[in-house]
Design a protein around this motif. Sequence first.
Motif, PDB file in Angstrom:
ATOM      1  N   ASN A 147      11.673  -4.259 -11.218  1.00 21.51           N
ATOM      2  CA  ASN A 147      11.133  -4.867  -9.996  1.00 21.51           C
ATOM      3  C   ASN A 147      10.156  -3.921  -9.306  1.00 21.51           C
ATOM      4  O   ASN A 147       9.096  -4.340  -8.824  1.00 21.51           O
ATOM      5  CB  ASN A 147      12.273  -5.235  -9.049  1.00 21.51           C
ATOM      6  N   GLY A 148      10.537  -2.616  -9.274  1.00 22.82           N
ATOM      7  CA  GLY A 148       9.620  -1.633  -8.695  1.00 22.82           C
ATOM      8  C   GLY A 148       8.340  -1.515  -9.499  1.00 22.82           C
ATOM      9  O   GLY A 148       7.241  -1.419  -8.943  1.00 22.82           O
ATOM     10  N   PHE A 149       8.486  -1.528 -10.834  1.00 24.09           N
ATOM     11  CA  PHE A 149       7.313  -1.459 -11.703  1.00 24.09           C
ATOM     12  C   PHE A 149       6.421  -2.675 -11.505  1.00 24.09           C
ATOM     13  O   PHE A 149       5.185  -2.566 -11.484  1.00 24.09           O
ATOM     14  CB  PHE A 149       7.773  -1.366 -13.155  1.00 24.09           C
ATOM     15  N   GLN A 150       7.050  -3.840 -11.341  1.00 23.69           N
ATOM     16  CA  GLN A 150       6.276  -5.052 -11.093  1.00 23.69           C
ATOM     17  C   GLN A 150       5.529  -4.957  -9.767  1.00 23.69           C
ATOM     18  O   GLN A 150       4.376  -5.373  -9.659  1.00 23.69           O
ATOM     19  CB  GLN A 150       7.212  -6.266 -11.093  1.00 23.69           C
ATOM     20  N   GLY A 151       6.214  -4.383  -8.762  1.00 20.47           N
ATOM     21  CA  GLY A 151       5.537  -4.182  -7.482  1.00 20.47           C
ATOM     22  C   GLY A 151       4.359  -3.229  -7.602  1.00 20.47           C
ATOM     23  O   GLY A 151       3.297  -3.453  -7.017  1.00 20.47           O
ATOM     24  N   ASP A 152       4.558  -2.140  -8.400  1.00 23.19           N
ATOM     25  CA  ASP A 152       3.458  -1.194  -8.617  1.00 23.19           C
ATOM     26  C   ASP A 152       2.294  -1.864  -9.336  1.00 23.19           C
ATOM     27  O   ASP A 152       1.124  -1.626  -9.004  1.00 23.19           O
ATOM     28  CB  ASP A 152       3.954   0.009  -9.430  1.00 23.19           C
ATOM     29  N   LEU A 153       2.623  -2.695 -10.337  1.00 26.15           N
ATOM     30  CA  LEU A 153       1.563  -3.406 -11.055  1.00 26.15           C
ATOM     31  C   LEU A 153       0.802  -4.338 -10.121  1.00 26.15           C
ATOM     32  O   LEU A 153      -0.424  -4.456 -10.211  1.00 26.15           O
ATOM     33  CB  LEU A 153       2.164  -4.207 -12.218  1.00 26.15           C
ATOM     34  N   SER A 154       1.545  -4.989  -9.233  1.00 23.45           N
ATOM     35  CA  SER A 154       0.882  -5.874  -8.272  1.00 23.45           C
ATOM     36  C   SER A 154      -0.050  -5.084  -7.369  1.00 23.45           C
ATOM     37  O   SER A 154      -1.178  -5.502  -7.087  1.00 23.45           O
ATOM     38  CB  SER A 154       1.934  -6.611  -7.446  1.00 23.45           C
ATOM     39  N   SER A 155       0.428  -3.890  -6.926  1.00 20.76           N
ATOM     40  CA  SER A 155      -0.412  -3.044  -6.076  1.00 20.76           C
ATOM     41  C   SER A 155      -1.637  -2.552  -6.837  1.00 20.76           C
ATOM     42  O   SER A 155      -2.758  -2.557  -6.315  1.00 20.76           O
ATOM     43  CB  SER A 155       0.407  -1.854  -5.566  1.00 20.76           C
ATOM     44  N   ILE A 156      -1.415  -2.137  -8.110  1.00 15.22           N
ATOM     45  CA  ILE A 156      -2.541  -1.671  -8.930  1.00 15.22           C
ATOM     46  C   ILE A 156      -3.534  -2.801  -9.164  1.00 15.22           C
ATOM     47  O   ILE A 156      -4.753  -2.600  -9.133  1.00 15.22           O
ATOM     48  CB  ILE A 156      -2.021  -1.109 -10.267  1.00 15.22           C
ATOM     49  N   SER A 157      -3.002  -4.009  -9.404  1.00 16.88           N
ATOM     50  CA  SER A 157      -3.884  -5.158  -9.611  1.00 16.88           C
ATOM     51  C   SER A 157      -4.739  -5.412  -8.374  1.00 16.88           C
ATOM     52  O   SER A 157      -5.939  -5.700  -8.478  1.00 16.88           O
ATOM     53  CB  SER A 157      -3.049  -6.396  -9.942  1.00 16.88           C
ATOM     54  N   THR A 158      -4.113  -5.267  -7.197  1.00 11.57           N
ATOM     55  CA  THR A 158      -4.875  -5.447  -5.954  1.00 11.57           C
ATOM     56  C   THR A 158      -5.951  -4.376  -5.822  1.00 11.57           C
ATOM     57  O   THR A 158      -7.095  -4.660  -5.428  1.00 11.57           O
ATOM     58  CB  THR A 158      -3.920  -5.392  -4.753  1.00 11.57           C
ATOM     59  N   GLU A 159      -5.593  -3.125  -6.162  1.00  9.33           N
ATOM     60  CA  GLU A 159      -6.572  -2.040  -6.083  1.00  9.33           C
ATOM     61  C   GLU A 159      -7.713  -2.254  -7.076  1.00  9.33           C
ATOM     62  O   GLU A 159      -8.888  -1.996  -6.762  1.00  9.33           O
ATOM     63  CB  GLU A 159      -5.880  -0.707  -6.352  1.00  9.33           C
ATOM     64  N   ILE A 160      -7.362  -2.717  -8.292  1.00  7.54           N
ATOM     65  CA  ILE A 160      -8.400  -2.983  -9.294  1.00  7.54           C
ATOM     66  C   ILE A 160      -9.341  -4.075  -8.810  1.00  7.54           C
ATOM     67  O   ILE A 160     -10.568  -3.977  -8.957  1.00  7.54           O
ATOM     68  CB  ILE A 160      -7.754  -3.375 -10.638  1.00  7.54           C
ATOM     69  N   GLN A 161      -8.768  -5.120  -8.207  1.00  5.61           N
ATOM     70  CA  GLN A 161      -9.601  -6.194  -7.672  1.00  5.61           C
ATOM     71  C   GLN A 161     -10.512  -5.672  -6.573  1.00  5.61           C
ATOM     72  O   GLN A 161     -11.696  -6.034  -6.491  1.00  5.61           O
ATOM     73  CB  GLN A 161      -8.701  -7.319  -7.136  1.00  5.61           C
ATOM     74  N   SER A 162      -9.946  -4.780  -5.722  1.00  5.82           N
ATOM     75  CA  SER A 162     -10.758  -4.189  -4.658  1.00  5.82           C
ATOM     76  C   SER A 162     -11.886  -3.338  -5.238  1.00  5.82           C
ATOM     77  O   SER A 162     -13.031  -3.394  -4.770  1.00  5.82           O
ATOM     78  CB  SER A 162      -9.868  -3.341  -3.743  1.00  5.82           C
ATOM     79  N   LEU A 163     -11.563  -2.556  -6.287  1.00  6.26           N
ATOM     80  CA  LEU A 163     -12.592  -1.733  -6.934  1.00  6.26           C
ATOM     81  C   LEU A 163     -13.670  -2.602  -7.579  1.00  6.26           C
ATOM     82  O   LEU A 163     -14.865  -2.263  -7.537  1.00  6.26           O
ATOM     83  CB  LEU A 163     -11.948  -0.826  -7.987  1.00  6.26           C
ATOM     84  N   GLN A 164     -13.245  -3.712  -8.173  1.00  9.03           N
ATOM     85  CA  GLN A 164     -14.223  -4.621  -8.773  1.00  9.03           C
ATOM     86  C   GLN A 164     -15.150  -5.197  -7.707  1.00  9.03           C
ATOM     87  O   GLN A 164     -16.369  -5.284  -7.915  1.00  9.03           O
ATOM     88  CB  GLN A 164     -13.501  -5.746  -9.518  1.00  9.03           C
ATOM     89  N   ASP A 165     -14.561  -5.572  -6.569  1.00  8.70           N
ATOM     90  CA  ASP A 165     -15.384  -6.100  -5.473  1.00  8.70           C
ATOM     91  C   ASP A 165     -16.363  -5.030  -4.973  1.00  8.70           C
ATOM     92  O   ASP A 165     -17.544  -5.321  -4.725  1.00  8.70           O
ATOM     93  CB  ASP A 165     -14.490  -6.577  -4.328  1.00  8.70           C
ATOM     94  N   GLN A 166     -15.857  -3.792  -4.830  1.00  8.70           N
ATOM     95  CA  GLN A 166     -16.734  -2.710  -4.391  1.00  8.70           C
ATOM     96  C   GLN A 166     -17.836  -2.438  -5.413  1.00  8.70           C
ATOM     97  O   GLN A 166     -18.989  -2.168  -5.047  1.00  8.70           O
ATOM     98  CB  GLN A 166     -15.914  -1.443  -4.158  1.00  8.70           C
ATOM     99  N   SER A 167     -17.460  -2.503  -6.704  1.00  6.00           N
ATOM    100  CA  SER A 167     -18.447  -2.275  -7.754  1.00  6.00           C
ATOM    101  C   SER A 167     -19.540  -3.338  -7.717  1.00  6.00           C
ATOM    102  O   SER A 167     -20.735  -3.031  -7.864  1.00  6.00           O
ATOM    103  CB  SER A 167     -17.758  -2.277  -9.124  1.00  6.00           C
ATOM    104  N   ILE A 168     -19.129  -4.592  -7.517  1.00  8.31           N
ATOM    105  CA  ILE A 168     -20.116  -5.679  -7.430  1.00  8.31           C
ATOM    106  C   ILE A 168     -21.026  -5.474  -6.226  1.00  8.31           C
ATOM    107  O   ILE A 168     -22.255  -5.631  -6.321  1.00  8.31           O
ATOM    108  CB  ILE A 168     -19.389  -7.036  -7.348  1.00  8.31           C
ATOM    109  N   ALA A 169     -20.413  -5.098  -5.089  1.00 11.29           N
ATOM    110  CA  ALA A 169     -21.216  -4.870  -3.881  1.00 11.29           C
ATOM    111  C   ALA A 169     -22.188  -3.707  -4.082  1.00 11.29           C
ATOM    112  O   ALA A 169     -23.366  -3.787  -3.695  1.00 11.29           O
ATOM    113  CB  ALA A 169     -20.294  -4.594  -2.693  1.00 11.29           C
ATOM    114  N   MET A 170     -21.703  -2.615  -4.715  1.00  7.72           N
ATOM    115  CA  MET A 170     -22.578  -1.466  -4.965  1.00  7.72           C
ATOM    116  C   MET A 170     -23.694  -1.823  -5.947  1.00  7.72           C
ATOM    117  O   MET A 170     -24.830  -1.355  -5.804  1.00  7.72           O
ATOM    118  CB  MET A 170     -21.747  -0.299  -5.509  1.00  7.72           C
ATOM    119  N   ASN A 171     -23.366  -2.653  -6.936  1.00 10.65           N
ATOM    120  CA  ASN A 171     -24.381  -3.069  -7.902  1.00 10.65           C
ATOM    121  C   ASN A 171     -25.478  -3.884  -7.220  1.00 10.65           C
ATOM    122  O   ASN A 171     -26.671  -3.710  -7.507  1.00 10.65           O
ATOM    123  CB  ASN A 171     -23.722  -3.893  -9.008  1.00 10.65           C
ATOM    124  N   ILE A 172     -25.050  -4.760  -6.304  1.00 11.08           N
ATOM    125  CA  ILE A 172     -26.037  -5.552  -5.557  1.00 11.08           C
ATOM    126  C   ILE A 172     -26.906  -4.641  -4.692  1.00 11.08           C
ATOM    127  O   ILE A 172     -28.134  -4.790  -4.634  1.00 11.08           O
ATOM    128  CB  ILE A 172     -25.318  -6.609  -4.694  1.00 11.08           C
TER     129      ILE A 172
END
Length: 230
Positions: A105-130
């Motif tokens: 359950n803790g690992f799943q929570g960490d994965l969820s947090s990492i997934s959120t961070e990855i999504q945030s990084l992707q959004d930042q990457s798209i914004a920086m690319n623009i």
Amino acid sequence: SNNKLDDDLPDINLNLGELDFTSEDFLLDEVDVHIQENLEDDIVKEALKKGVDLRQYSKEIEHELLKVENESVQDYIKESQNIASLHKQIAAFDTILQRMEQMLNGFQGDLSSISTEIQSLQDQSIAMNIKLKNRQAIRGELSQYVDEMVIPESMITAILESPVTEDDFKEQLHELNHKINFVKEQSFRDARACLDVKDVLEKLKIKAISKIREFLLQKIYAFRKPMTNY
């Protein structure tokens, strides 16, 4: 008085047929069915074939069943320690499984947090690319604007020092004329950069006109002298 009461009661004749449980025929039929079922048992048939006394045979079977029951109890007593140990192991496994479930359950929570961070990084990457593309587009236009606005040292040297008849002077004169027109166009747009180069361009223009005027006057004077064309 009893005779009178009997005379007053009507005769009641109840014919219950098959439901008359008090009849002797019904009891005998039940016994016959039970006996018939027992006689059809394979073990009873085998005993009858061998001429075994059924009562004695029944006692022997009962004795065997009691013996098997006692042996089962003894086996259970012998294995009680193993059963208790197995119970403890199962309890320990349950505890381990609970811990593993908590870890998962803790690992799943960490994965969820990492997934959120990855999504945030992707959004930042798209914004920086623009932003990068916008800056590259602006840099291209700005670079062209600066090139049009800046007065290179080679132009100043050619206008001031090169003779009017040389190609370098002609090329720089053409470029000077282009820059003067460009600055004049930008002046109508209130571009502040025009103020930095306007005076220099004006001085170069005056210098170029002066050199061309002097060159033309020299040619005119040369034509006026006699025998110049010979």
